[in-house]
Design a protein around this motif. Sequence first.
Motif, short mmCIF file in Angstrom:
data_model
loop_
_atom_site.label_atom_id
_atom_site.label_comp_id
_atom_site.label_asym_id
_atom_site.label_seq_id
_atom_site.Cartn_x
_atom_site.Cartn_y
_atom_site.Cartn_z
N CYS A 27 0.81 -1.22 0.00
CA CYS A 27 0.00 0.00 0.00
C CYS A 27 0.85 1.27 0.00
O CYS A 27 0.32 2.37 -0.15
N VAL A 47 -7.57 -1.92 4.20
CA VAL A 47 -8.21 -0.61 3.94
C VAL A 47 -7.21 0.35 3.31
O VAL A 47 -7.58 1.18 2.47
N GLU A 48 -5.95 0.21 3.66
CA GLU A 48 -4.91 1.12 3.18
C GLU A 48 -4.70 1.04 1.67
O GLU A 48 -3.97 1.86 1.12
N ASN A 50 -6.46 2.07 -0.43
CA ASN A 50 -6.94 3.33 -1.02
C ASN A 50 -5.82 4.35 -1.22
O ASN A 50 -6.01 5.36 -1.88
N LYS A 51 -4.63 4.07 -0.69
CA LYS A 51 -3.48 4.95 -0.93
C LYS A 51 -2.95 4.83 -2.36
O LYS A 51 -2.22 5.69 -2.83
N LEU A 53 -3.40 5.55 -5.41
CA LEU A 53 -4.18 6.43 -6.27
C LEU A 53 -3.85 6.27 -7.75
O LEU A 53 -4.65 6.64 -8.60
N TYR A 70 -14.91 -0.61 1.89
CA TYR A 70 -15.57 0.53 1.25
C TYR A 70 -14.55 1.41 0.53
O TYR A 70 -14.80 1.92 -0.56
N GLU A 71 -13.39 1.58 1.12
CA GLU A 71 -12.36 2.48 0.60
C GLU A 71 -11.86 2.09 -0.79
O GLU A 71 -11.32 2.93 -1.51
N ILE A 72 -12.03 0.86 -1.17
CA ILE A 72 -11.57 0.44 -2.49
C ILE A 72 -12.34 1.17 -3.60
O ILE A 72 -11.84 1.36 -4.69
N GLN A 74 -12.82 4.21 -3.70
CA GLN A 74 -12.24 5.54 -3.86
C GLN A 74 -11.05 5.53 -4.81
O GLN A 74 -10.46 6.57 -5.09
N LEU A 75 -10.70 4.38 -5.34
CA LEU A 75 -9.56 4.29 -6.26
C LEU A 75 -9.95 4.80 -7.63
O LEU A 75 -11.05 4.68 -8.06
#
Length: 75
Positions: A27, A47-48, A50-51, A53, A70-72, A74-75
């Motif tokens: 990540c 969860v990380e 999502n870093k 980008l 959920y954070e996935i 946001q990619l």
Amino acid sequence: LKIGNLLNLKILELYSNQIKSIPIEICNLLNLEILDLIFNQIITIPVEINKLLNLKELYLSHNQIISIPYEIGQL
């Protein structure tokens, strides 16, 4: 050599390695564009993730994933 030190890495293919979890150090590979983890034994996604980008392609089929953070999205 540690995977977290490969900061300019763009493609990481770790398919068919019986990996049970995604190393959190992945990540930190902020330039990563393609991550291929097909045919492993991964159950959870950190969860990380999502870093990452710059990630354009994420391959996770044929694993044992029970939930997607959920954070996935946001990619």
